[in-house]
Design a protein around this motif. Structure first.
Motif, PDB file in Angstrom:
ATOM      1  N   ASN A 282      49.739  38.823  47.327  1.00 26.47           N
ATOM      2  CA  ASN A 282      50.396  37.676  46.698  1.00 26.47           C
ATOM      3  C   ASN A 282      49.748  37.358  45.351  1.00 26.47           C
ATOM      4  O   ASN A 282      50.433  37.053  44.367  1.00 26.47           O
ATOM      5  N   ASN A 283      48.417  37.456  45.293  1.00 28.18           N
ATOM      6  CA  ASN A 283      47.705  37.208  44.033  1.00 28.18           C
ATOM      7  C   ASN A 283      47.992  38.290  42.998  1.00 28.18           C
ATOM      8  O   ASN A 283      48.122  37.999  41.803  1.00 28.18           O
ATOM      9  N   ILE A 284      48.087  39.550  43.439  1.00 26.81           N
ATOM     10  CA  ILE A 284      48.412  40.632  42.499  1.00 26.81           C
ATOM     11  C   ILE A 284      49.796  40.399  41.904  1.00 26.81           C
ATOM     12  O   ILE A 284      50.010  40.543  40.693  1.00 26.81           O
ATOM     13  N   LEU A 285      50.755  40.030  42.759  1.00 31.83           N
ATOM     14  CA  LEU A 285      52.114  39.787  42.276  1.00 31.83           C
ATOM     15  C   LEU A 285      52.156  38.625  41.291  1.00 31.83           C
ATOM     16  O   LEU A 285      52.868  38.671  40.282  1.00 31.83           O
ATOM     17  N   ASN A 286      51.395  37.592  41.575  1.00 33.88           N
ATOM     18  CA  ASN A 286      51.461  36.370  40.772  1.00 33.88           C
ATOM     19  C   ASN A 286      50.604  36.444  39.518  1.00 33.88           C
ATOM     20  O   ASN A 286      51.036  36.041  38.432  1.00 33.88           O
ATOM     21  N   ASN A 287      49.378  36.975  39.655  1.00 36.06           N
ATOM     22  CA  ASN A 287      48.419  36.948  38.545  1.00 36.06           C
ATOM     23  C   ASN A 287      47.996  38.319  38.051  1.00 36.06           C
ATOM     24  O   ASN A 287      47.338  38.424  37.016  1.00 36.06           O
ATOM     25  N   GLY A 288      48.310  39.370  38.813  1.00 38.21           N
ATOM     26  CA  GLY A 288      47.873  40.704  38.424  1.00 38.21           C
ATOM     27  C   GLY A 288      46.421  40.985  38.735  1.00 38.21           C
ATOM     28  O   GLY A 288      45.855  41.969  38.254  1.00 38.21           O
ATOM     29  N   GLU A 289      45.786  40.147  39.564  1.00 36.99           N
ATOM     30  CA  GLU A 289      44.380  40.348  39.909  1.00 36.99           C
ATOM     31  C   GLU A 289      44.090  39.710  41.264  1.00 36.99           C
ATOM     32  O   GLU A 289      44.890  38.928  41.784  1.00 36.99           O
ATOM     33  N   ILE A 290      42.932  40.070  41.833  1.00 31.38           N
ATOM     34  CA  ILE A 290      42.484  39.492  43.097  1.00 31.38           C
ATOM     35  C   ILE A 290      41.203  38.715  42.824  1.00 31.38           C
ATOM     36  O   ILE A 290      40.206  39.301  42.375  1.00 31.38           O
ATOM     37  N   PRO A 291      41.185  37.410  43.062  1.00 32.58           N
ATOM     38  CA  PRO A 291      39.970  36.621  42.792  1.00 32.58           C
ATOM     39  C   PRO A 291      38.785  37.112  43.629  1.00 32.58           C
ATOM     40  O   PRO A 291      38.935  37.525  44.780  1.00 32.58           O
ATOM     41  N   ASN A 292      37.610  37.065  43.026  1.00 32.62           N
ATOM     42  CA  ASN A 292      36.350  37.401  43.714  1.00 32.62           C
ATOM     43  C   ASN A 292      36.341  38.812  44.299  1.00 32.62           C
ATOM     44  O   ASN A 292      35.693  39.065  45.311  1.00 32.62           O
ATOM     45  N   LEU A 293      37.050  39.738  43.666  1.00 32.19           N
ATOM     46  CA  LEU A 293      37.097  41.104  44.190  1.00 32.19           C
ATOM     47  C   LEU A 293      35.837  41.890  43.841  1.00 32.19           C
ATOM     48  O   LEU A 293      35.350  42.680  44.643  1.00 32.19           O
ATOM     49  N   TYR A 294      35.287  41.653  42.652  1.00 34.24           N
ATOM     50  CA  TYR A 294      34.216  42.514  42.151  1.00 34.24           C
ATOM     51  C   TYR A 294      32.846  41.878  42.365  1.00 34.24           C
ATOM     52  O   TYR A 294      32.642  40.699  42.058  1.00 34.24           O
ATOM     53  N   ASN A 295      31.911  42.685  42.886  1.00 38.16           N
ATOM     54  CA  ASN A 295      30.525  42.230  42.938  1.00 38.16           C
ATOM     55  C   ASN A 295      29.835  42.589  41.623  1.00 38.16           C
ATOM     56  O   ASN A 295      30.459  43.154  40.712  1.00 38.16           O
ATOM     57  N   ALA A 296      28.557  42.271  41.512  1.00 36.63           N
ATOM     58  CA  ALA A 296      27.836  42.483  40.250  1.00 36.63           C
ATOM     59  C   ALA A 296      27.825  43.957  39.851  1.00 36.63           C
ATOM     60  O   ALA A 296      27.992  44.300  38.669  1.00 36.63           O
ATOM     61  N   GLU A 297      27.666  44.843  40.842  1.00 39.03           N
ATOM     62  CA  GLU A 297      27.638  46.280  40.543  1.00 39.03           C
ATOM     63  C   GLU A 297      29.000  46.763  40.056  1.00 39.03           C
ATOM     64  O   GLU A 297      29.087  47.544  39.098  1.00 39.03           O
ATOM     65  N   ASP A 298      30.077  46.293  40.718  1.00 43.62           N
ATOM     66  CA  ASP A 298      31.431  46.669  40.281  1.00 43.62           C
ATOM     67  C   ASP A 298      31.675  46.200  38.848  1.00 43.62           C
ATOM     68  O   ASP A 298      32.231  46.937  38.023  1.00 43.62           O
ATOM     69  N   HIS A 299      31.263  44.973  38.574  1.00 45.39           N
ATOM     70  CA  HIS A 299      31.461  44.395  37.240  1.00 45.39           C
ATOM     71  C   HIS A 299      30.741  45.234  36.183  1.00 45.39           C
ATOM     72  O   HIS A 299      31.299  45.528  35.111  1.00 45.39           O
ATOM     73  N   LEU A 300      29.515  45.636  36.494  1.00 46.99           N
ATOM     74  CA  LEU A 300      28.737  46.452  35.556  1.00 46.99           C
ATOM     75  C   LEU A 300      29.398  47.808  35.336  1.00 46.99           C
ATOM     76  O   LEU A 300      29.520  48.278  34.192  1.00 46.99           O
ATOM     77  N   ASN A 301      29.850  48.447  36.434  1.00 50.78           N
ATOM     78  CA  ASN A 301      30.496  49.762  36.325  1.00 50.78           C
ATOM     79  C   ASN A 301      31.781  49.689  35.507  1.00 50.78           C
ATOM     80  O   ASN A 301      32.084  50.591  34.714  1.00 50.78           O
ATOM     81  N   ILE A 302      32.545  48.611  35.709  1.00 47.76           N
ATOM     82  CA  ILE A 302      33.800  48.453  34.970  1.00 47.76           C
ATOM     83  C   ILE A 302      33.523  48.291  33.479  1.00 47.76           C
ATOM     84  O   ILE A 302      34.171  48.926  32.632  1.00 47.76           O
ATOM     85  N   CYS A 303      32.555  47.460  33.136  1.00 41.27           N
ATOM     86  CA  CYS A 303      32.235  47.239  31.719  1.00 41.27           C
ATOM     87  C   CYS A 303      31.723  48.523  31.062  1.00 41.27           C
ATOM     88  O   CYS A 303      32.077  48.829  29.909  1.00 41.27           O
ATOM     89  N   GLU A 304      30.909  49.293  31.796  1.00 43.03           N
ATOM     90  CA  GLU A 304      30.429  50.569  31.250  1.00 43.03           C
ATOM     91  C   GLU A 304      31.592  51.544  31.070  1.00 43.03           C
ATOM     92  O   GLU A 304      31.676  52.258  30.067  1.00 43.03           O
TER      93      GLU A 304
END
Length: 575
Positions: A467-489
Motif C-alpha cells: 500500500n505504501n509503495i503504491l501511494n508513496n513509491g517507498e516503504i518507511p523504515n525499510l533500510y538499516n544503517a548498513e543498507d543506507h550506506l550501501n545505497i549511497c555508495e
C-alpha cells in the motif's frame, strides 16, 4: 508530473503555508480525487526550502500500528539534549499524514496511531520504545498537516480530542469550469511539446470536445455504476479522468495522424480506465452504450463507422504505421497507435513468448495466445509503460493473470520481480527482498515489475508495505544503517562522471535514489475475487484501487477454450 494550478489548489497551498509557518497544524478533508495530497506535497516541496525544513511522510491504512508510526517519525529525529529530540539542528519538521482516518478501531473504539499523534499534541512527545526504562521523549520543532476523506467505506471518525488541535479545511469537488481548465491546459502542453512534426489542425481543434466528453463519461459512469458489496471497486474519482489524458499523452503526430484516429484513441483510453474494471457482460455492454452515445453527441461520429476492428486496441510494441503509408518501407517503431493488423499482433506475441521461454532461469510458459489473452497482454503492457503506472489484475486461479503480465513485462523489456515463499519466509526475508528490489530499481536504474499475488500474503504487514509503495513509491523504515550506506555508495558509482550530480551529498543522493525507485518500479497485483478477503483488503488498503488501473479477467469465451483444446490435441491421434 504536470500540475495545473487552479483557484482551489492555490487556496489550499496558501492556507497550509501560512498555518505551518505560524506553528499551527492543518487538516484537509474532502472526497478522493480533489487534489488534497498532490497540493500538499507540491507545497511542501516548493514552499518550504530544504535547507530549513525536513519532510516526514506517512500514509495510513487499516493495518497501520502506533509502533510503526512512532518509528517512522523517530527515525528522522536527532537527539538535542537529554530527553529532547527534534529535526537536525537549524531545521523545522513537517509531518504529512495521508489518509489520517484509515486505521481500524481497536476493541475500545480508539485508533492507536491517531492516539499516539494526539499524545504528542497534548504532551509534546511519547515514550521511548527502545529503552528498557521507557523514558519520555520530548519531540520539538515539528508540526503536522493531514489529509483524509469523509468517514465511510473503511474510513472512521477521528476523535474530537485530536481534531481540536487542527485548523480544519474542507476541500470540495472541482467545478466543471476548473476541470475544463485543468485538462485543457494538459492537452495544450501535449500539443506544444510536439511542434516538429506537429499534430494536425483537425486534432488540435478537438481539444474542447476531448475535455468535455471525458468529463461527461466520468459523470455518466459514476451515476450508472454504483458500488455494492460484490462491486466495491466501482468507485470513480478525478484520478480516473486524469488517467484518460495520461493515455492520450502516449500519442504523437506520427502515430495519431488525423482527428478520427484521435477520437479512437480517446475511446480506447476511456475503455481501459472505466470499462476494464466492470465485472459482468451486462455492465460492459451498458458502458459501451454510454461511450457510443457520447461519441455521437460530442464528436458527431458513428461508432461502427469509426471503429472497424474490434476489440479496439492501441499499443506501441507492434509496428503498424509505415512512412508515407508505403508498405515497401520498414514500419515505424515505438508509436502508440491502433493495432489493426491482428495477425501481426499474434505473430509478435508468439515470437516474444518463444524468446521468453528461451531466457535462462525463467519458468517456461506453454500459452495459447487467443484474442482475449492478447488483449490482456496489451492492457498489461500499457500499465507498465505508463509513468508510475500500477495494475490490479483480478481473476480466478488459472485465468492467466501472472502468465500474461509476465509476458507483457518481457515485451516491455522490464525485469520481473517476484518473492519466493518458503516455509520459513517472514518479515525479515520480506524486507531483504524489498531492499534488493529497490536497489535494482534505484541504484541500477532498471525498470522493474513487482508481481505480487494474494498467495504471497503470508502476513497482512506485506500488504501494508505494498500500500505504501503504491501511494508513496517507498516503504518507511525499510533500510538499516548498513543498507543506507550501501545505497549511497552505489549511487556515487551510478552518477560518477555526471556533472549534474557532482556536488551531491549522501542525503541528496538518497533522495535521488528514492525518486528513481518511484519512476522505475511498477507494482502488478494479481488477486482473486473469491471470498471475503478481496473485498476486505480493498476496503482496508485504499491505494489498491485508487493508485492502480484495474483489469478484471472475465471467464474465457467458448472460442478461446476451443482454441486451447485444439492446441493441446493437435498432435494427438484421436479415434
Amino acid at each position: 508530473m504536470l500540475i495545473v494550478p487552479t483557484e482551489d489548489s492555490i487556496r489550499v497551498s496558501k492556507i497550509m503555508n501560512i498555518l505551518l509557518k505560524n506553528n499551527k497544524h492543518a487538516l484537509f478533508v474532502g472526497p478522493t480525487g480533489t487534489g488534497k495530497t498532490i497540493s500538499i506535497v507540491n507545497e511542501i516541496e516548493n514552499g518550504f526550502p530544504k535547507e530549513e525544513w525536513i519532510n516526514i511522510g506517512l500514509s495510513f491504512s487499516a493495518q497501520t500500528s502506533s509502533n510503526q508510526t512512532q518509528e517512522i517519525i523517530d527515525e528522522a529525529m536527532e537527539k538535542r539534549r537529554m530527553g529532547i529530540y527534534g529535526p537536525p539542528m537549524g531545521k523545522e519538521g513537517i509531518v504529512f499524514v495521508d489518509d489520517l482516518n484509515m486505521p481500524q478501531l481497536e476493541k475500545y473504539g480508539a485508533q492507536p496511531p491517531v492516539e499516539l499523534l494526539r499524545q504528542w499534541m497534548d504532551y509534546g512527545g511519547w515514550y521511548d520504545l527502545e529503552s528498557s526504562e521507557k523514558t519520555f521523549k520530548e519531540i520539538q520543532s515539528i508540526r503536522f498537516v493531514a489529509a483524509m476523506g469523509p468517514p465511510g467505506g473503511g474510513r472512521n471518525y477521528i476523535t474530537e480530542r485530536y481534531s481540536r488541535h487542527f485548523s480544519t479545511i474542507y476541500v470540495s469537488q472541482y467545478s466543471v469550469d476548473s476541470l475544463k481548465f485543468i485538462f485543457s491546459s494538459i492537452l495544450d502542453s501535449l500539443f506544444m511539446s510536439n511542434k516538429v512534426p506537429s499534430f494536425a489542425k483537425s486534432i488540435v481543434g478537438l481539444k474542447d470536445n476531448l475535455v468535455s466528453s471525458t468529463i461527461m463519461m466520468y459523470e455518466n459512469v459514476t451515476k450508472s455504476f454504483k458500488p455494492t458489496p460484490t462491486k466495491s471497486h466501482y468507485t470513480y474519482n478525478l484520478r480516473d479522468v486524469s488517467k484518460v489524458f495520461q493515455g492520450i499523452f502516449f500519442s504523437n503526430p506520427k502515430g495519431t495522424r488525423n482527428d478520427t484516429e484521435m477520437i479512437k484513441l480517446w475511446a480506447h483510453e476511456c475503455i481501459r480506465v472505466f470499462h476494464d474494471r466492470l465485472i459482468t457482460e451486462d455492465d460492459r455492454e451498458s458502458f459501451m452504450g454510454i461511450l457510443k452515445e457520447t461519441m455521437t453527441e460530442k464528436f458527431k461520429r458513428d461508432w461502427d463507422k469509426v471503429v472497424t476492428v474490434n476489440p479496439l486496441l492501441f499499443s506501441s510494441f507492434v509496428p503498424t504505421i509505415y512512412p508515407d503509408d508505403d508498405t515497401s518501407k520498414k514500419p515505424l517503431k515505438n508509436l502508440y497507435c491502433e493495432l489493426t493488423d491482428r495477425e501481426n499482433l499474434k505473430k509478435i506475441c508468439n515470437r516474444s513468448l518463444v524468446e521468453f521461454n528461451e531466457e535462462p532461469d525463467t519458468k517456461k510458459m506453454d500459452l495459447v495466445l487467443f484474442m482475449d489473452a492478447m488483449e490482456h497482454v496489451v492492457k498489461c503492457f500499457r500499465i507498465i509503460k505508463t509513468p508510475k503506472g500500477n495494475g490490479l489484475l483480478v481473476g480466478v486461479g488459472g485465468s492467466g493473470r501472472k502468465s500474461l503480465s509476465s509476458l507483457a513485462t518481457f515485451i516491455a523489456d522490464f525485469d520481473l520481480f517476484m518473492i519466493e515463499i518458503t516455509k520459513d519466509y517472514g518479515i525479515k526475508e520480506w524486507k531483504e527482498d524489498m531492499v534488493s528490489m529497490f536497489t535494482r530499481g534505484g541504484v541500477e536504474e532498471r525498470g522493474i515489475v513487482f508481481l505480487f499475488s494474494d498467495n504471497h500474503i503470508i502476513e497482512e504487514a506485506f500488504l501494508e508495505d505494498v500500500n505504501n509503495i503504491l501511494n508513496n513509491g517507498e516503504i518507511p523504515n525499510l533500510y538499516n544503517a548498513e543498507d543506507h550506506l550501501n545505497i549511497c555508495e552505489g549511487m556515487k558509482d551510478s552518477v560518477k562522471g555526471n556533472m549534474k550530480y557532482a556536488n551531491m551529498g549522501d542525503p541528496e543522493l538518497f533522495n535521488l535514489f528514492q525518486e528513481r525507485c518511484r519512476n522505475n518500479i511498477h507494482v502488478m497485483l494479481a488477486f482473486s475475487p473469491i471470498g471475503e478477503d478481496f473485498r476486505r483488503r480493498l476496503r482496508m488498503f485504499p491505494s489498491i484501487v485508487n493508485c492502480t488501473t484495474i483489469d478484471w479477467f472475465l471467464p474465457w469465451p467458448k472460442d478461446a477454450l476451443s482454441s486451447v483444446a485444439e492446441h493441446f490435441l493437435q498432435d494427438v491421434d484421436l479415434p
